[in-house]
Design a protein around this motif. Sequence first.
Motif, PDB file in Angstrom:
ATOM      1  N   LYS A  68      19.619  -8.411  18.864  1.00 44.18           N
ATOM      2  CA  LYS A  68      19.140  -7.317  18.013  1.00 44.18           C
ATOM      3  C   LYS A  68      17.666  -7.451  17.639  1.00 44.18           C
ATOM      4  O   LYS A  68      16.990  -6.457  17.356  1.00 44.18           O
ATOM      5  CB  LYS A  68      19.975  -7.234  16.732  1.00 44.18           C
ATOM      6  N   ASN A  69      17.143  -8.680  17.639  1.00 45.21           N
ATOM      7  CA  ASN A  69      15.742  -8.888  17.282  1.00 45.21           C
ATOM      8  C   ASN A  69      14.790  -8.619  18.437  1.00 45.21           C
ATOM      9  O   ASN A  69      13.569  -8.706  18.271  1.00 45.21           O
ATOM     10  CB  ASN A  69      15.519 -10.320  16.784  1.00 45.21           C
ATOM     11  N   GLU A  70      15.342  -8.300  19.607  1.00 44.13           N
ATOM     12  CA  GLU A  70      14.497  -8.082  20.784  1.00 44.13           C
ATOM     13  C   GLU A  70      14.810  -6.749  21.456  1.00 44.13           C
ATOM     14  O   GLU A  70      14.862  -6.644  22.679  1.00 44.13           O
ATOM     15  CB  GLU A  70      14.684  -9.243  21.775  1.00 44.13           C
ATOM     16  N   LYS A  71      15.011  -5.727  20.628  1.00 44.63           N
ATOM     17  CA  LYS A  71      15.327  -4.400  21.169  1.00 44.63           C
ATOM     18  C   LYS A  71      14.201  -3.854  22.026  1.00 44.63           C
ATOM     19  O   LYS A  71      14.422  -3.086  22.960  1.00 44.63           O
ATOM     20  CB  LYS A  71      15.631  -3.438  20.023  1.00 44.63           C
ATOM     21  N   ARG A  72      12.977  -4.248  21.696  1.00 47.84           N
ATOM     22  CA  ARG A  72      11.849  -3.773  22.487  1.00 47.84           C
ATOM     23  C   ARG A  72      11.953  -4.258  23.932  1.00 47.84           C
ATOM     24  O   ARG A  72      11.559  -3.565  24.859  1.00 47.84           O
ATOM     25  CB  ARG A  72      10.532  -4.269  21.871  1.00 47.84           C
ATOM     26  N   VAL A  73      12.487  -5.456  24.112  1.00 46.32           N
ATOM     27  CA  VAL A  73      12.661  -5.994  25.468  1.00 46.32           C
ATOM     28  C   VAL A  73      13.572  -5.080  26.269  1.00 46.32           C
ATOM     29  O   VAL A  73      13.308  -4.774  27.437  1.00 46.32           O
ATOM     30  CB  VAL A  73      13.232  -7.428  25.427  1.00 46.32           C
ATOM     31  N   PHE A  74      14.664  -4.629  25.628  1.00 43.90           N
ATOM     32  CA  PHE A  74      15.588  -3.731  26.319  1.00 43.90           C
ATOM     33  C   PHE A  74      14.870  -2.463  26.761  1.00 43.90           C
ATOM     34  O   PHE A  74      14.978  -2.034  27.906  1.00 43.90           O
ATOM     35  CB  PHE A  74      16.762  -3.355  25.414  1.00 43.90           C
ATOM     36  N   HIS A  75      14.116  -1.879  25.847  1.00 45.29           N
ATOM     37  CA  HIS A  75      13.411  -0.641  26.169  1.00 45.29           C
ATOM     38  C   HIS A  75      12.440  -0.854  27.323  1.00 45.29           C
ATOM     39  O   HIS A  75      12.417  -0.093  28.295  1.00 45.29           O
ATOM     40  CB  HIS A  75      12.653  -0.134  24.939  1.00 45.29           C
ATOM     41  N   ASP A  76      11.616  -1.908  27.215  1.00 42.07           N
ATOM     42  CA  ASP A  76      10.602  -2.156  28.243  1.00 42.07           C
ATOM     43  C   ASP A  76      11.239  -2.543  29.577  1.00 42.07           C
ATOM     44  O   ASP A  76      10.826  -2.061  30.639  1.00 42.07           O
ATOM     45  CB  ASP A  76       9.638  -3.254  27.788  1.00 42.07           C
ATOM     46  N   MET A  77      12.238  -3.429  29.533  1.00 43.20           N
ATOM     47  CA  MET A  77      12.884  -3.869  30.769  1.00 43.20           C
ATOM     48  C   MET A  77      13.652  -2.726  31.419  1.00 43.20           C
ATOM     49  O   MET A  77      13.577  -2.514  32.626  1.00 43.20           O
ATOM     50  CB  MET A  77      13.845  -5.030  30.480  1.00 43.20           C
ATOM     51  N   PHE A  78      14.411  -1.994  30.621  1.00 43.79           N
ATOM     52  CA  PHE A  78      15.218  -0.900  31.161  1.00 43.79           C
ATOM     53  C   PHE A  78      14.315   0.165  31.788  1.00 43.79           C
ATOM     54  O   PHE A  78      14.582   0.650  32.892  1.00 43.79           O
ATOM     55  CB  PHE A  78      16.078  -0.288  30.052  1.00 43.79           C
ATOM     56  N   SER A  79      13.237   0.503  31.089  1.00 44.69           N
ATOM     57  CA  SER A  79      12.312   1.515  31.609  1.00 44.69           C
ATOM     58  C   SER A  79      11.682   1.053  32.912  1.00 44.69           C
ATOM     59  O   SER A  79      11.606   1.820  33.886  1.00 44.69           O
ATOM     60  CB  SER A  79      11.208   1.808  30.577  1.00 44.69           C
ATOM     61  N   SER A  80      11.219  -0.202  32.937  1.00 46.14           N
ATOM     62  CA  SER A  80      10.557  -0.719  34.144  1.00 46.14           C
ATOM     63  C   SER A  80      11.531  -0.845  35.305  1.00 46.14           C
ATOM     64  O   SER A  80      11.200  -0.479  36.451  1.00 46.14           O
ATOM     65  CB  SER A  80       9.920  -2.085  33.843  1.00 46.14           C
ATOM     66  N   LEU A  81      12.731  -1.369  35.035  1.00 47.05           N
ATOM     67  CA  LEU A  81      13.714  -1.529  36.106  1.00 47.05           C
ATOM     68  C   LEU A  81      14.119  -0.185  36.711  1.00 47.05           C
ATOM     69  O   LEU A  81      14.203  -0.049  37.935  1.00 47.05           O
ATOM     70  CB  LEU A  81      14.957  -2.252  35.577  1.00 47.05           C
ATOM     71  N   THR A  82      14.376   0.800  35.834  1.00 45.44           N
ATOM     72  CA  THR A  82      14.789   2.106  36.362  1.00 45.44           C
ATOM     73  C   THR A  82      13.675   2.744  37.166  1.00 45.44           C
ATOM     74  O   THR A  82      13.925   3.406  38.184  1.00 45.44           O
ATOM     75  CB  THR A  82      15.212   3.046  35.220  1.00 45.44           C
ATOM     76  N   MET A  83      12.425   2.551  36.740  1.00 42.73           N
ATOM     77  CA  MET A  83      11.294   3.095  37.487  1.00 42.73           C
ATOM     78  C   MET A  83      11.177   2.434  38.861  1.00 42.73           C
ATOM     79  O   MET A  83      11.014   3.101  39.887  1.00 42.73           O
ATOM     80  CB  MET A  83       9.993   2.872  36.712  1.00 42.73           C
ATOM     81  N   ILE A  84      11.303   1.107  38.882  1.00 47.73           N
ATOM     82  CA  ILE A  84      11.198   0.365  40.147  1.00 47.73           C
ATOM     83  C   ILE A  84      12.332   0.738  41.102  1.00 47.73           C
ATOM     84  O   ILE A  84      12.130   1.004  42.283  1.00 47.73           O
ATOM     85  CB  ILE A  84      11.224  -1.158  39.874  1.00 47.73           C
ATOM     86  N   LEU A  85      13.553   0.771  40.569  1.00 46.94           N
ATOM     87  CA  LEU A  85      14.733   0.939  41.405  1.00 46.94           C
ATOM     88  C   LEU A  85      14.992   2.388  41.798  1.00 46.94           C
ATOM     89  O   LEU A  85      15.867   2.657  42.626  1.00 46.94           O
ATOM     90  CB  LEU A  85      15.954   0.355  40.695  1.00 46.94           C
ATOM     91  N   SER A  86      14.233   3.295  41.227  1.00 45.76           N
ATOM     92  CA  SER A  86      14.358   4.697  41.631  1.00 45.76           C
ATOM     93  C   SER A  86      13.712   4.932  42.991  1.00 45.76           C
ATOM     94  O   SER A  86      13.933   5.966  43.629  1.00 45.76           O
ATOM     95  CB  SER A  86      13.689   5.613  40.590  1.00 45.76           C
ATOM     96  N   ASP A  87      12.904   3.983  43.442  1.00 48.09           N
ATOM     97  CA  ASP A  87      12.223   4.077  44.738  1.00 48.09           C
ATOM     98  C   ASP A  87      13.065   3.367  45.793  1.00 48.09           C
ATOM     99  O   ASP A  87      13.321   2.161  45.701  1.00 48.09           O
ATOM    100  CB  ASP A  87      10.840   3.431  44.635  1.00 48.09           C
ATOM    101  N   GLU A  88      13.505   4.101  46.790  1.00 46.04           N
ATOM    102  CA  GLU A  88      14.381   3.546  47.837  1.00 46.04           C
ATOM    103  C   GLU A  88      13.714   2.412  48.600  1.00 46.04           C
ATOM    104  O   GLU A  88      14.374   1.458  49.024  1.00 46.04           O
ATOM    105  CB  GLU A  88      14.786   4.662  48.812  1.00 46.04           C
ATOM    106  N   VAL A  89      12.396   2.495  48.763  1.00 40.70           N
ATOM    107  CA  VAL A  89      11.657   1.434  49.470  1.00 40.70           C
ATOM    108  C   VAL A  89      11.763   0.122  48.696  1.00 40.70           C
ATOM    109  O   VAL A  89      11.988  -0.946  49.279  1.00 40.70           O
ATOM    110  CB  VAL A  89      10.169   1.830  49.652  1.00 40.70           C
ATOM    111  N   ASN A  90      11.611   0.203  47.373  1.00 42.17           N
ATOM    112  CA  ASN A  90      11.718  -1.001  46.534  1.00 42.17           C
ATOM    113  C   ASN A  90      13.120  -1.588  46.601  1.00 42.17           C
ATOM    114  O   ASN A  90      13.305  -2.809  46.662  1.00 42.17           O
ATOM    115  CB  ASN A  90      11.390  -0.663  45.073  1.00 42.17           C
ATOM    116  N   LEU A  91      14.122  -0.714  46.580  1.00 43.50           N
ATOM    117  CA  LEU A  91      15.511  -1.162  46.634  1.00 43.50           C
ATOM    118  C   LEU A  91      15.775  -1.955  47.911  1.00 43.50           C
ATOM    119  O   LEU A  91      16.391  -3.029  47.878  1.00 43.50           O
ATOM    120  CB  LEU A  91      16.449   0.043  46.553  1.00 43.50           C
TER     121      LEU A  91
END
Length: 475
Positions: A432-455
């Motif tokens: 709970k003390n690191e909610k920002r990590v979830f936001h930043d990690m989730f946003s970055s991961l979804t952005m990266i993995l939305s690209d088929e080439v990266n996948l």
Amino acid sequence: KNPMNLSTIEKAFPDYSIEILQSIILSTLKKYHYFINDYSLMNLVLHIIITIDRIKNNYNHDYIEKTNKLLFKQHEYEITRELARELESSFHISYNENEIYELGLLIISSATSLNFKTVDKLNLEQLVGIECIEIVKELIQYINTNYYIDFNEPEFLIKFTLHIKNLLIRCKSNYYSKNPLTESIRTNLPLIYDCAVNISLKIKELTNFIISEDEIAYIALHIGAALENQRNLNTKITCAILFPQYYDLDIKLSENISSAFNDSLLIKYIVTNEKELKTLDVDFVISTLQFMNTVNLPFVIINPFLTDRDKNLISNKIEEIKKSKQKSQFSVYLNSIFNPSLFSRDRYFNNENEAIEFMCSEMQFKGYINSNFMQEVLDREAMSSTAFNGVAIPHSMCMDAIKTGMFAIVNQRSMKWGNQQVNIIFLLTINKNEKRVFHDMFSSLTMILSDEVNLKKLIHCNSFDEFINTIVECI
């Protein structure tokens, strides 16, 4: 929303012209070839208008027995004295030597090219006293512990310390500043106001002084302004301008650059000597000179008069640094929550529930989560599948993990996940003390993995190190 702007200050002090005050500050600084960015200007306006209102109400500060003018260089004292004269003339007040000294500290902590490095803890202690320094230290630690906000940044530290010193003096004499925005701040900025309330309770604990609601609202304004400044320092690229002082061309250039890149660039310093760059904390340097020695910071060389070509050079450098910082920050997050023991290749399951049960069991065994976590993840998955584009990122909505971590499974062949097929599964456990990590990690991961080439690149990684390096490079 920015809790402090010119409109806010005007509403709080309707009897004074904030426009005139701002004009006096800017014209005086410009006369002495000094530059101030928008955020520092707003802070300076707020502090000065509170001082003007206090003096207008016949309350001067006489608490310094001996003014330490040695802190200021001669030109710094001159600019402070001239600004004080202009304020005295326009607002019909009188600054004593102690008020001038405090005004000088505010200017030093706001405008670039001034001797800011001469203001250290000892200097400040000579002005406000050891008792106030210790109280402020306690307050900043309290804010950090309870709100996870770091206010040890020097500019905030000086201004906040001066504000607390003045507040304590008002408490001792039962004189309090009125704040017509108190109700508005309490209603529209509840988290910041809550922080200010708790600071006031901490002050009461340390001093026995009861802080009025109007004074609490002023504390909230200071905190809100500091948070906004931190947000801009964190999101904007910072720079120093190296320009040999020639009349006010350095100021004109900085104003033109600031105007052209207002949304992405914050000018922190203007220097006239290459040696001064060694101690500056900025992302890059904009220079009108070729460097005589090796510079350790990224830089661009431009003309004294900003051209379209110069704007392109600056724009490209900003984008280059943004990308580099984004990669660096993502890499820090990734390495802090991800390790080889949480990486697995070619491990297949019949469905998503089996995968979640296995991954949660592993994370519980390693001390990342408690026994309730798996059900929370399954409940979240039942609401709506976390799979997309060949990837699944199961997680709990409660963010109550013992430790923040990430478990990754990478499969060469796809497996069934709800109505989809996935090759990569990330299980995120967030404290709970690191909610920002979830936001930043989730946003970055979804952005990266939305690209088929990266996948495809990630699917073919054969080791943990290769996998983590590839993710970072995909940013």
